[in-house]
Design an enzyme around this catalytic site. Structure first.
Site, PDB file in Angstrom:
ATOM      1  N   HIS A 155      36.258  31.951  28.897  1.00  0.00           N
ATOM      2  CA  HIS A 155      36.672  32.946  29.897  1.00  0.00           C
ATOM      3  C   HIS A 155      35.523  33.848  30.327  1.00  0.00           C
ATOM      4  CE1 HIS A 155      41.189  32.519  29.698  1.00  0.00           C
ATOM      5  NE2 HIS A 155      40.789  31.745  28.699  1.00  0.00           N
ATOM      6  N   ASP A 348      30.302  39.375  34.621  1.00  0.00           N
ATOM      7  CA  ASP A 348      31.700  39.115  34.260  1.00  0.00           C
ATOM      8  C   ASP A 348      32.022  37.649  34.519  1.00  0.00           C
ATOM      9  OD1 ASP A 348      34.327  39.664  33.506  1.00  0.00           O
ATOM     10  OD2 ASP A 348      34.423  41.496  34.706  1.00  0.00           O
TER      11      ASP A 348
HETATM   12  P1  ADP Z   1      38.578  41.433  31.005  1.00  0.00           P
HETATM   13  O1  ADP Z   1      39.319  40.200  30.674  1.00  0.00           O
HETATM   14  O2  ADP Z   1      37.118  41.394  30.657  1.00  0.00           O
HETATM   15  O3  ADP Z   1      39.212  42.673  30.489  1.00  0.00           O
HETATM   16  P2  ADP Z   1      39.582  40.947  33.693  1.00  0.00           P
HETATM   17  O4  ADP Z   1      39.410  41.799  34.900  1.00  0.00           O
HETATM   18  O5  ADP Z   1      39.351  39.511  33.899  1.00  0.00           O
HETATM   19  O6  ADP Z   1      38.610  41.559  32.593  1.00  0.00           O
HETATM   20  O7  ADP Z   1      41.050  41.085  33.126  1.00  0.00           O
HETATM   21  C1  ADP Z   1      41.580  42.340  32.827  1.00  0.00           C
HETATM   22  C2  ADP Z   1      43.093  42.228  32.755  1.00  0.00           C
HETATM   23  O8  ADP Z   1      43.578  43.332  32.005  1.00  0.00           O
HETATM   24  C3  ADP Z   1      43.736  42.281  34.116  1.00  0.00           C
HETATM   25  O9  ADP Z   1      44.858  41.444  34.144  1.00  0.00           O
HETATM   26  C4  ADP Z   1      44.137  43.744  34.226  1.00  0.00           C
HETATM   27  O10 ADP Z   1      45.270  43.982  35.014  1.00  0.00           O
HETATM   28  C5  ADP Z   1      44.412  44.119  32.800  1.00  0.00           C
HETATM   29  N1  ADP Z   1      44.076  45.543  32.622  1.00  0.00           N
HETATM   30  C6  ADP Z   1      42.879  46.113  32.696  1.00  0.00           C
HETATM   31  N2  ADP Z   1      42.969  47.450  32.545  1.00  0.00           N
HETATM   32  C7  ADP Z   1      44.263  47.729  32.367  1.00  0.00           C
HETATM   33  C8  ADP Z   1      45.021  48.920  32.153  1.00  0.00           C
HETATM   34  N3  ADP Z   1      44.477  50.135  32.102  1.00  0.00           N
HETATM   35  N4  ADP Z   1      46.311  48.790  31.978  1.00  0.00           N
HETATM   36  C9  ADP Z   1      46.893  47.564  32.033  1.00  0.00           C
HETATM   37  N5  ADP Z   1      46.263  46.437  32.262  1.00  0.00           N
HETATM   38  C10 ADP Z   1      44.959  46.491  32.411  1.00  0.00           C
HETATM   39  C1  G6P Z   2      38.114  39.352  27.649  1.00  0.00           C
HETATM   40  C2  G6P Z   2      37.946  38.172  26.731  1.00  0.00           C
HETATM   41  C3  G6P Z   2      39.256  37.847  26.050  1.00  0.00           C
HETATM   42  C4  G6P Z   2      39.823  39.074  25.388  1.00  0.00           C
HETATM   43  C5  G6P Z   2      39.920  40.236  26.363  1.00  0.00           C
HETATM   44  C6  G6P Z   2      40.381  41.531  25.711  1.00  0.00           C
HETATM   45  O1  G6P Z   2      38.995  38.962  28.639  1.00  0.00           O
HETATM   46  O2  G6P Z   2      37.474  37.068  27.488  1.00  0.00           O
HETATM   47  O3  G6P Z   2      39.063  36.835  25.096  1.00  0.00           O
HETATM   48  O4  G6P Z   2      41.095  38.812  24.838  1.00  0.00           O
HETATM   49  O5  G6P Z   2      38.649  40.465  26.942  1.00  0.00           O
HETATM   50  O6  G6P Z   2      39.589  41.838  24.601  1.00  0.00           O
HETATM   51  P1  G6P Z   2      40.160  41.898  23.106  1.00  0.00           P
HETATM   52  O7  G6P Z   2      38.930  42.005  22.267  1.00  0.00           O
HETATM   53  O8  G6P Z   2      41.024  43.128  23.073  1.00  0.00           O
HETATM   54  O9  G6P Z   2      40.949  40.669  22.855  1.00  0.00           O
END
Ligand code: ADP
Ligand code: G6P
Length: 454
Positions: A155, A348
């Site tokens: 991912h 990212d």
């Molecule tokens: P990462 O996986 O690195 O966190 P992404 O942007 O690909 O980054 O995915 C983030 C996911 O987490 C999205 O589906 C987003 O809606 C959710 N997310 C991020 N911040 C919040 C928040 N404050 N509350 C709820 N969901 C969140």
């Molecule tokens: C990114 C990573 C995921 C992970 C998520 C949240 O999306 O690719 O593998 O689950 O961040 O991070 P956490 O450490 O809370 O699982």
């Protein structure tokens, strides 16, 4: 073609231990229509981590989750996965903290998870493993006699070879990754970086099939959620204050300090904007046992305080900074209320927030996405204003352009991006990946050779 039985998802996160993050939200959306077993950690830290698999159902999905001991989890998750792989794969070698004990703990948890999964498997299962916590999982499974087809999806980005070579034990990890039957990456650049690294460092190893599979969202479902009556109305409906929204896990890859500095520059250069706009940053805490994340929290609260102290007054705050996780039905209408979505990670894999922001917009009066060109999503979302997150002047200029963009241009840009979201949605991602994995299952009878390692 042989039809597979269940899809078995293996990931560190399960619905039993969800967090804000792309993996859990993406997979949950992808698995609604598939008869699946989802195996991983249950979110509990227990000394007696022995042989205890908890099973529960949610819709067509069965979740099988195991606890981990605090020490094993610390070495595997905080130590090697998030202290070495996460920073290095995001090109932050300065934040990498390697120890042999953490690496051994990482391998040990992978071996333990393979052993716990083994009795749950059926012959015609297709196994689909997710993310950097589980690079050596296939090798562990093969050595324990698990013979089902096994694919992997990363991912996060894969580092360019010059950076990847600095990761301790990278050769062993590459060998282990090559025990999968199919390796999926977010972008073609990530896929090429992996293949080039293997060619350079492990010419003797057979590299399995690889492919680029950019993860998507469910645009229609998100649009419907965004249309609902907002739980919170952030800005006046007459747009007398134009909202800028940012939503990210509190992670150093997301470019939050750089974003705050660019916003401060906009405020400094354009006093005429004071009182007419507001940046809302929503950033749930993440990985709080890893020191770099604690440092980031302190840095950001400091920067937020400076901006508020310098530019805020009794009637107007230029910035709202909230370290909270929100439910999706709350979040989606917030995206829709914003005039600008500011998504500026330093690096990212994909960035689902960028896609969610676009999906949530009102087609008749859409907001503008300002997106880092170093997010995987930048390869697809050509209607965004692409920026270099390291350049505060460029980011301030893009915010200004977004805030004042004419209606016709907003609509044209939105339509291009909406078409991309629909053409490359989460369902298509799941179907394409599993079709490719299944095709391998049907044509190749030989298993990838078991590789070296622990
Ligand atoms: P990462 O996986 O690195 O966190 P992404 O942007 O690909 O980054 O995915 C983030 C996911 O987490 C999205 O589906 C987003 O809606 C959710 N997310 C991020 N911040 C919040 C928040 N404050 N509350 C709820 N969901 C969140
Ligand atoms: C990114 C990573 C995921 C992970 C998520 C949240 O999306 O690719 O593998 O689950 O961040 O991070 P956490 O450490 O809370 O699982």
């Amino acid at each position: 073609m042989k039809k597979h039985g269940r899809v078995v998802i293996v990931a560190n996160r399960t619905p039993a231990a969800k967090s804000a993050g792309g993996l859990a939200s993406g997979l949950l959306d992808a698995l609604r229509r598939e008869r699946s077993l989802w195996f991983g950690w249950n979110g509990e830290l227990r000394e007696d981590d022995g042989n205890c698999v908890q099973l529960f159902s949610c819709d067509r999905l069965t979740v099988a989750a195991i606890p981990l001991s605090p020490e094993a989890h610390n070495r595997y998750y905080n130590g090697f996965a998030n202290g070495v792989l996460w920073p290095a794969f995001h090109h932050r070698l300065d934040l990498m903290r390697f120890s042999d004990d953490d690496y051994t703990g990482y391998l040990e948890v992978n071996r333990h998870m393979a052993a716990q999964l083994r009795p749950l498997l059926q012959d015609d299962d297709l196994i689909w493993v997710h993310d950097y916590h589980l690079l050596p999982f296939a090798g562990m499974c093969r050595r324990q006699g698990i013979r089902q087809r096994m694919g992997f999806f990363l991912h996060i980005p894969f580092p360019v070879p010059s950076v990847a070579q600095a990761i301790p034990r990278i050769d062993e990890l590459l060998d282990e990754m090559c025990a999968y039957d199919l390796l999926g990456f977010q972008t073609e650049d990530d896929r090429k970086a992996f293949v080039n690294l293997c060619r350079e460092r492990r010419p003797q190893i057979r590299v399995p099939n690889t492919g680029g599979y950019p993860i998507g969202v469910d645009p229609l479902a998100l649009q419907a959620e965004a249309e609902a009556e907002p739980v919170v109305q952030l800005w006046p409906r007459d747009r007398s204050i134009r909202g800028i929204i940012s939503v990210d896990r509190l992670d150093y890859t997301k470019g939050l300090p750089e974003r705050f500095k660019a916003y401060a520059l906009l405020l400094e250069q354009h006093p005429e904007l004071h009182g007419t706009m507001q940046l809302v940053q929503i950033a749930p805490p993440s990985r709080t046992d890893v020191p770099a994340y604690v440092d980031l929290h302190h840095e950001l609260t400091g920067l937020a305080g400076e901006i508020l102290g310098k530019y805020g007054d009794l009637e107007w705050q230029p910035l709202v900074y909230v370290e909270r996780q929100l439910d999706r039905p709350v979040l989606m209408p917030l995206y829709r209320q914003a005039r600008v979505g500011l998504v500026t990670p330093l690096r990212d894999g994909m960035n689902l927030v960028a896609k969610e922001f676009v999906a949530a917009q009102d087609p008749a009066d859409p907001g503008v996405l300002v997106l880092s060109r170093f997010a995987g999503a930048a390869c697809q979302l050509d209607g965004a204003l692409l920026v270099n997150p390291h350049d505060p002047g460029e980011m301030a200029q893009a915010m200004l352009q977004a805030l004042s963009m004419p209606h016709a241009e907003r609509v044209a840009r939105y339509r291009r991006m909406w078409a991309v979201l629909c053409a490359s949605d989460i369902e298509g991602w799941r179907v394409r990946y599993l079709k490719d994995l299944e095709a391998l299952a049907a044509t190749e009878e030989t298993l990838a050779p078991a590789t070296a390692g622990a």
